[in-house]
Design a protein around this motif. Structure first.
Motif, PDB file in Angstrom:
ATOM      1  N   TRP A 379     -28.590   5.120 -42.743  1.00  0.00           N
ATOM      2  CA  TRP A 379     -27.890   3.827 -42.677  1.00  0.00           C
ATOM      3  C   TRP A 379     -26.486   4.083 -43.228  1.00  0.00           C
ATOM      4  O   TRP A 379     -26.319   4.399 -44.400  1.00  0.00           O
ATOM      5  N   ALA A 380     -25.502   3.976 -42.354  1.00  0.00           N
ATOM      6  CA  ALA A 380     -24.136   4.298 -42.722  1.00  0.00           C
ATOM      7  C   ALA A 380     -23.483   3.095 -43.395  1.00  0.00           C
ATOM      8  O   ALA A 380     -23.255   2.060 -42.759  1.00  0.00           O
ATOM      9  N   LEU A 381     -23.165   3.241 -44.675  1.00  0.00           N
ATOM     10  CA  LEU A 381     -22.573   2.154 -45.454  1.00  0.00           C
ATOM     11  C   LEU A 381     -21.048   2.220 -45.321  1.00  0.00           C
ATOM     12  O   LEU A 381     -20.320   2.449 -46.290  1.00  0.00           O
ATOM     13  N   TYR A 382     -20.584   2.001 -44.105  1.00  0.00           N
ATOM     14  CA  TYR A 382     -19.173   2.146 -43.764  1.00  0.00           C
ATOM     15  C   TYR A 382     -18.488   0.783 -43.787  1.00  0.00           C
ATOM     16  O   TYR A 382     -18.994  -0.182 -43.212  1.00  0.00           O
ATOM     17  N   LYS A 383     -17.354   0.731 -44.490  1.00  0.00           N
ATOM     18  CA  LYS A 383     -16.551  -0.490 -44.579  1.00  0.00           C
ATOM     19  C   LYS A 383     -17.423  -1.669 -44.994  1.00  0.00           C
ATOM     20  O   LYS A 383     -18.060  -1.659 -46.036  1.00  0.00           O
ATOM     21  N   GLU A 384     -17.485  -2.716 -44.136  1.00  0.00           N
ATOM     22  CA  GLU A 384     -18.145  -3.959 -44.552  1.00  0.00           C
ATOM     23  C   GLU A 384     -19.654  -3.798 -44.721  1.00  0.00           C
ATOM     24  O   GLU A 384     -20.295  -4.586 -45.414  1.00  0.00           O
ATOM     25  N   VAL A 385     -20.233  -2.734 -44.116  1.00  0.00           N
ATOM     26  CA  VAL A 385     -21.675  -2.537 -44.241  1.00  0.00           C
ATOM     27  C   VAL A 385     -22.049  -2.259 -45.701  1.00  0.00           C
ATOM     28  O   VAL A 385     -23.108  -2.676 -46.170  1.00  0.00           O
ATOM     29  N   GLN A 386     -21.178  -1.581 -46.432  1.00  0.00           N
ATOM     30  CA  GLN A 386     -21.431  -1.386 -47.860  1.00  0.00           C
ATOM     31  C   GLN A 386     -21.525  -2.728 -48.574  1.00  0.00           C
ATOM     32  O   GLN A 386     -22.313  -2.894 -49.503  1.00  0.00           O
ATOM     33  N   GLY A 387     -20.731  -3.687 -48.119  1.00  0.00           N
ATOM     34  CA  GLY A 387     -20.794  -5.015 -48.710  1.00  0.00           C
ATOM     35  C   GLY A 387     -22.149  -5.659 -48.532  1.00  0.00           C
ATOM     36  O   GLY A 387     -22.636  -6.360 -49.439  1.00  0.00           O
ATOM     37  N   TYR A 388     -22.786  -5.438 -47.366  1.00  0.00           N
ATOM     38  CA  TYR A 388     -24.125  -5.978 -47.163  1.00  0.00           C
ATOM     39  C   TYR A 388     -25.096  -5.381 -48.180  1.00  0.00           C
ATOM     40  O   TYR A 388     -25.961  -6.068 -48.724  1.00  0.00           O
ATOM     41  N   TYR A 389     -24.942  -4.079 -48.426  1.00  0.00           N
ATOM     42  CA  TYR A 389     -25.819  -3.433 -49.406  1.00  0.00           C
ATOM     43  C   TYR A 389     -25.577  -4.005 -50.802  1.00  0.00           C
ATOM     44  O   TYR A 389     -26.533  -4.335 -51.523  1.00  0.00           O
ATOM     45  N   GLU A 390     -24.312  -4.107 -51.194  1.00  0.00           N
ATOM     46  CA  GLU A 390     -24.005  -4.608 -52.528  1.00  0.00           C
ATOM     47  C   GLU A 390     -24.452  -6.056 -52.694  1.00  0.00           C
ATOM     48  O   GLU A 390     -24.754  -6.508 -53.804  1.00  0.00           O
ATOM     49  N   ASP A 391     -24.515  -6.794 -51.580  1.00  0.00           N
ATOM     50  CA  ASP A 391     -24.970  -8.187 -51.629  1.00  0.00           C
ATOM     51  C   ASP A 391     -26.482  -8.314 -51.603  1.00  0.00           C
ATOM     52  O   ASP A 391     -27.008  -9.435 -51.574  1.00  0.00           O
ATOM     53  N   GLY A 392     -27.175  -7.180 -51.564  1.00  0.00           N
ATOM     54  CA  GLY A 392     -28.628  -7.251 -51.697  1.00  0.00           C
ATOM     55  C   GLY A 392     -29.426  -6.750 -50.532  1.00  0.00           C
ATOM     56  O   GLY A 392     -30.660  -6.657 -50.617  1.00  0.00           O
ATOM     57  N   MET A 393     -28.802  -6.417 -49.404  1.00  0.00           N
ATOM     58  CA  MET A 393     -29.573  -5.901 -48.282  1.00  0.00           C
ATOM     59  C   MET A 393     -30.133  -4.530 -48.624  1.00  0.00           C
ATOM     60  O   MET A 393     -29.450  -3.692 -49.213  1.00  0.00           O
ATOM     61  N   ARG A 394     -31.383  -4.287 -48.253  1.00  0.00           N
ATOM     62  CA  ARG A 394     -32.010  -3.009 -48.489  1.00  0.00           C
ATOM     63  C   ARG A 394     -32.699  -2.520 -47.223  1.00  0.00           C
ATOM     64  O   ARG A 394     -33.055  -3.306 -46.347  1.00  0.00           O
ATOM     65  N   VAL A 395     -32.840  -1.197 -47.147  1.00  0.00           N
ATOM     66  CA  VAL A 395     -33.585  -0.574 -46.059  1.00  0.00           C
ATOM     67  C   VAL A 395     -34.732   0.196 -46.686  1.00  0.00           C
ATOM     68  O   VAL A 395     -34.747   0.441 -47.898  1.00  0.00           O
ATOM     69  N   PRO A 396     -35.721   0.597 -45.886  1.00  0.00           N
ATOM     70  CA  PRO A 396     -36.853   1.334 -46.459  1.00  0.00           C
ATOM     71  C   PRO A 396     -36.406   2.572 -47.218  1.00  0.00           C
ATOM     72  O   PRO A 396     -35.372   3.183 -46.923  1.00  0.00           O
ATOM     73  N   ASP A 397     -37.224   2.953 -48.176  1.00  0.00           N
ATOM     74  CA  ASP A 397     -36.863   3.990 -49.145  1.00  0.00           C
ATOM     75  C   ASP A 397     -36.620   5.346 -48.498  1.00  0.00           C
ATOM     76  O   ASP A 397     -35.871   6.164 -49.027  1.00  0.00           O
ATOM     77  N   ASP A 398     -37.251   5.593 -47.354  1.00  0.00           N
ATOM     78  CA  ASP A 398     -37.107   6.908 -46.726  1.00  0.00           C
ATOM     79  C   ASP A 398     -35.837   7.034 -45.897  1.00  0.00           C
ATOM     80  O   ASP A 398     -35.528   8.120 -45.397  1.00  0.00           O
TER      81      ASP A 398
END
Length: 997
Positions: A379-398
């Motif tokens: 899952w590429a945390l590029y530009k605004e996608v990193q913001g989704y992660y920091e806002d709480g979005m998660r993907v499976p651990d693997d």
């Protein structure tokens, strides 16, 4: 220096002891026999190579390269034979036996028969061993066995030997000649390598138009390209690239995208990638092994919008997973908007989580019966996608979290301690090339290897590394270092990176050690000069034309590089010159030409405002340089009968906005009328440090630019250059003779008379002071007199103030000159350690000399309050304060770096003067999640300027002082300190370093 570093440096030195063909490897190749060697080629006879018929096809294919490499080096080709373990029939008493543990029945038989210990590689990703064994097979007395733990382990082992034999990975892609040897041996103890530091190491071909695509169209197609896409990137192109990647020990590729579709351009592309041994992926914006935009435009239905068109997009992804199933792939999850843009503003985390859930369901369905946690996914945390992660979005651990840089080599975020426990791990998406704000950069190399990926190792972002290499050329050395570092990061540290470049230069150009070290200087300064402001960002006033002799110094430094590169180029054989031209000489000459063009355009415009006839000479020079820029491009394209035609098609002169210009356009220049005399007469007098000129009126002479008093120069005894200069110039077509006189015996003029004419329109006079004759401040007057035929004499006076500043005999440190103290951060008076952390120098990094940073960087939990951590100190002496207020301004110049350890741990340092309270500065502004700070981008932003200025102010009366910089958090890199006591002038790089006593 730590013991670990000492051992690492020793390992590097061993490379030199045995040969210069291998970089960052345990060397096992020799060119003379001894009791402890095994012959590969001796007395014009080559040892046979044996493989098993059940070996991986990719290993079988690489063995052909291995045999061909031996022939390239020695002129003797070994036989290559498949031998069944059940029916060994070997005519030779010795052999080279190649194979993969657990795959090759022949290798398994050898291991069982010889009791060879393979425990060090068994089950290890891409590991290998090679060594001599006795009686490995019936009828074979001795063999050199090359065993990989898996398919690529064996492939890398073969190419590792080839490089040591004398075949550069760049033998085709940069035309590096093979180093010839008549005899070829390997050490009986052989070579080995464990699992690499980074599991997947790859490149991304991006922004491939105009250079790479035009070149590939000419070389690999009949000009029409693929039927559906028109793309030239067919299997003829990619198999050349696959070989290069494997020789470099890369294993992963994101293919060209913008006018291409990897699986559609040529249906053999994907299968051959797997056959060769390359894991394929798709970029951060292309989910599920399907391309955008070309492939979606051809086969998609509806909008690229999962809210309104989810079923069609879902079906599209299903087809991608089915198509990729037979092959080694890394699936990109998530979704960005069309054209590598953010999704719509209404996109929410719930929708993106559904996207990922659906993609995982597709993998479950397509790989029915396979545990999908074993399928590589990112899952590429590029530009605004990193913001989704920091806002709480998660993907499976693997799923691997692929963090990104800011497109300029500054990694935005690293995994925290808790995030490192994820089974999918983390990786980094990095850039050598970029299209976007504040400006594209995609022409020549501009990344310092000292800036690359060590922090990613420290923070365990080691599952996947992928670097955007644009057209691949001309980023050859950058790319190799990126992959080499990922292959074995333990060999490299801030103190031995020059060893990599030196080894690389010796391998590529067969240079002596001294010449190779000269190439180290050339390339480190080339990338420093291009990194401190990208060539695409230059303009005519980037470097000050009037302060600190900055533009002159920049050009002199470039000329020094050009001269050094030219000396080596001219010393090389005709066979070696094409490689050196591509890898060193062209980027130096092209970069120097562009910098010279822009600075000359600035001087041209300045001279015009000063009514100087030399304006026209600089106009001519800009025109010549503009032509030279094109000539260098043509020279590159004509190399080797046009092998690299189009590879330098990239435009790079005169950007009008962020996007590449549609044509190279010459910088604006102007001319003065050469037939008409300036109104103020034949002579123009221009002083260092001002844009004004005398006699006559000029807006830079005084506030209203009219009826201004004579100018004055000042010089103190600790001014860095130790002199001032005055230009005597022609103001029109009339020749004249001139004289200069002074009323002070302590003032020395380098020249007191001369002749000016249209063919020699200016002369520079340097003024220096005999300080033994000056006490305190003394004044003088210089009188310039011009005599021209049929014209009245022209007289201009210039005032001069000499200020003999002195420091106590017992003071040791930097001394104010020209109203400033300028200190390169590496030149500290002392530093102190706390809890095993201390400030060290990072050689080669930054805009001027180097940088300093707290070390080691692995201790990220070490945060300190101001005044409690490790400190680095600088002693300095001042004579003035700002406006007499008693205050002094301190500007600490810091490398751009983001708050990469999370929003709750912003970057910081603390500044202290003498015993005053330290001031803590959190110098990177906050930004919304997924965004960059406002000060980051823009033509005058942090990354464009390649610096962050941290400004503080302290009371500091004239006298001796100590500046302390305290560690507050990790990874801050300080390059330079400028202390303004009232005299700092505008410039790009800041004042030159002050005199140290």
């Amino acid at each position: 220096m730590s013991r670990q570093w000492s051992v690492q440096i020793l390992l590097g030195l061993l490379v030199f002891a045995y040969g210069v063909h291998a970089i960052g490897q345990s060397t096992c190749v020799a060119f003379k026999t001894s009791r402890s060697t095994f012959p590969i080629v001796s007395n014009k006879k080559a040892t046979s190579i044996l493989l098993s018929p059940d070996e991986w096809p990719g290993v079988q294919r690489t063995a052909f390269d291995f045999a061909a490499d031996i022939q390239r080096v020695t002129g003797v080709k070994p036989s290559l034979t498949n031998v069944s373990s059940s029916n060994v029939a070997v005519k030779s008493r010795s052999a080279i036996i190649v194979g993969t543990l657990g795959k090759s029945a022949l290798i398994d038989q050898v291991v069982n028969r010889t009791k060879l210990d393979v425990s060090s590689i068994d089950g290890q990703w891409e590991a290998f061993i090679a060594k001599q064994v006795d009686n490995p097979l019936p009828g074979v007395d001795s063999a050199y066995v090359i065993i990989g733990a898996d398919k690529r382990g064996t492939i890398f082992a073969l190419y590792d030997h080839s490089e040591q034999f004398g075949v550069s990975p760049w033998y085709w892609w940069a035309d590096v000649p093979v180093t010839k040897h008549s005899e070829l041996f390997v050490a009986s103890s052989g070579c080995s390598h464990g699992s690499p530091s980074v599991k997947y190491r790859g490149i991304f071909l991006n922004d491939e138009q105009p250079a790479l695509q035009n070149w590939a169209a000419e070389k690999f197609t009949n000009g029409t390209g693929a039927p559906l896409t028109g793309s030239p990137f067919n299997h003829f192109f990619y198999t050349n690239l696959f070989e290069l990647l494997l020789r470099l020990k890369a294993n992963y590729l994101w293919p060209a995208i913008w006018s291409s579709a990897f699986d559609i351009d040529d249906t053999q592309n994907q299968a051959l990638a797997d056959w060769w041994g390359i894991a394929m992926g798709t970029s951060h914006q292309e989910p599920m092994m399907r391309g955008t935009p070309i492939e979606w435009n051809l086969f998609g239905h509806g909008d690229w919008n999962y809210t309104t068109n989810s079923q069609n997009i879902y079906n599209y992804w299903v087809d991608g997973a089915i198509r990729a199933k037979p092959f080694e792939s890394i699936f990109t999850l998530g979704m960005r908007g069309s054209g590598d843009l953010p999704l719509s503003e209404t996109t929410n985390i719930n929708l993106l989580e559904k996207v990922v859930a659906d993609q995982r369901q597709i993998l479950t369905n397509v790989f029915n019966g396979t545990d999908i946690t074993t399928i590589p996914q990112i899952w590429a945390l590029y530009k605004e996608v990193q913001g989704y992660y920091e806002d709480g979005m998660r993907v499976p651990d693997d799923v691997t979290l692929l963090w990104s840089d800011d497109n300029w080599g500054n990694i935005r975020r690293f995994p925290t301690l808790s995030e490192r426990n994820r089974t999918g791990g983390a990786g980094v998406y990095y850039h050598f090339d970029y299209v976007g704000d504040p400006r594209d950069y995609k022409w020549v190399t501009s990344t310092q290897i000292s800036k690359q990926m060590s922090l990613a190792i420290d923070r365990e972002a080691t599952r996947v590394w992928i670097v955007n290499v644009g057209d691949l050329k001309p980023y050859e050395m950058d790319t190799e270092f990126f992959i080499t570092y990922g292959w074995n990061s333990t060999l490299w540290n801030p103190n031995n990176l020059d060893m990599f470049v030196s080894s690389w230069a010796q391998r590529e150009f067969a240079l002596s050690a001294s010449q190779a070290n000269e190439v180290v200087g050339i390339l480190s300064n080339l990338t420093r000069f291009n990194a401190r402001r990208k060539p695409e960002l230059l303009n005519s006033t980037t470097y000050s034309l009037i302060h600190y002799r900055e533009a002159d110094t920049v050009l002199a430094d470039w000329k020094s590089l050009s001269d050094a590169s030219t000396r080596i180029y001219n010393s090389l054989s005709s066979a070696m010159k094409p490689a050196f031209f591509q890898l060193v000489h062209h980027p130096v000459q092209a970069s120097y030409t562009l910098a010279n063009m822009w600075i000359s355009a600035g001087i041209n415009n300045l001279r015009a405002s000063q009514a100087r006839l030399s304006t026209n000479d600089f106009a001519d020079q800009v025109e010549q340089l503009f032509d030279q820029d094109y000539d260098l491009e043509v020279q590159y394209h004509q190399l080797l009968d046009g092998k690299w035609d189009h590879m330098m098609d990239q435009t790079h002169v005169m950007y009008y906005y962020w996007q590449q210009p549609m044509a190279n356009t010459m910088p604006p220049i102007t001319r003065v009328q050469p037939k008409k005399q300036a109104l103020a007469g034949p002579m123009r007098i221009a002083l260092e440090g001002t844009a004004g000129a005398w006699p006559g009126d000029n807006p830079n002479q005084c506030a209203d630019g009219y009826n201004c008093p004579p100018p004055t120069l000042t010089l103190d005894s600790f001014a860095p250059f130790g002199s001032r200069f005055i230009d005597v110039s022609a103001g029109g077509p009339a020749p004249f003779s001139w004289t200069a006189s002074t009323n002070a015996s302590w003032l020395k003029l380098s020249q007191t008379k001369g002749n000016i004419s249209p063919s020699a329109p200016e002369q520079r006079v340097f003024l220096s002071v005999d300080w033994s004759k000056v006490t305190g401040a003394s004044t003088a007057q210089i009188t310039f007199t011009a005599t021209a035929s049929n014209q009245p004499k022209s007289v201009q006076t210039v005032g001069f103030v000499a200020n003999h500043t002195v420091v106590p005999d017992d003071f040791h440190g930097f001394v104010e000159g020209d109203g400033a103290v300028s200190i390169e951060a590496a030149h500290a008076s002392r530093n102190t350690s706390v809890d095993g952390l201390t400030w060290i120098e990072l050689p080669g990094i930054g805009r001027t000399v180097s940088g300093v940073t707290p070390w080691p960087r692995g201790g990220e939990d070490k945060n300190f309050t101001a005044g409690s951590g490790p400190s680095i100190e600088y002693d300095f002496f001042t004579f003035n304060t700002v406006d007499g207020s008693g205050n002094v301004t301190f500007t600490t110049l810091v490398s751009p770096s983001l708050n990469a350890f999370g929003p709750d741990r912003p970057l910081a340092l603390a500044i202290q003067v003498d015993s005053q309270a330290p001031q803590t500065n959190y110098f990177i502004p906050s930004a919304p999640e997924g965004a960059l700070p406002d000060a980051w981008d823009g033509l005058d932003g942090f990354v464009a300027n390649s610096i962050v200025s941290v400004v503080t102010s302290f009371p500091a009366p004239p006298g001796a002082h100590t500046l302390k910089i305290w560690m507050v958090g990790p990874t801050v890199v300080v390059q330079k300190i400028v202390i303004d006591t009232g005299g700092v002038q505008s410039s790009y790089l800041g004042p030159p370093e002050s005199i140290r006593v």
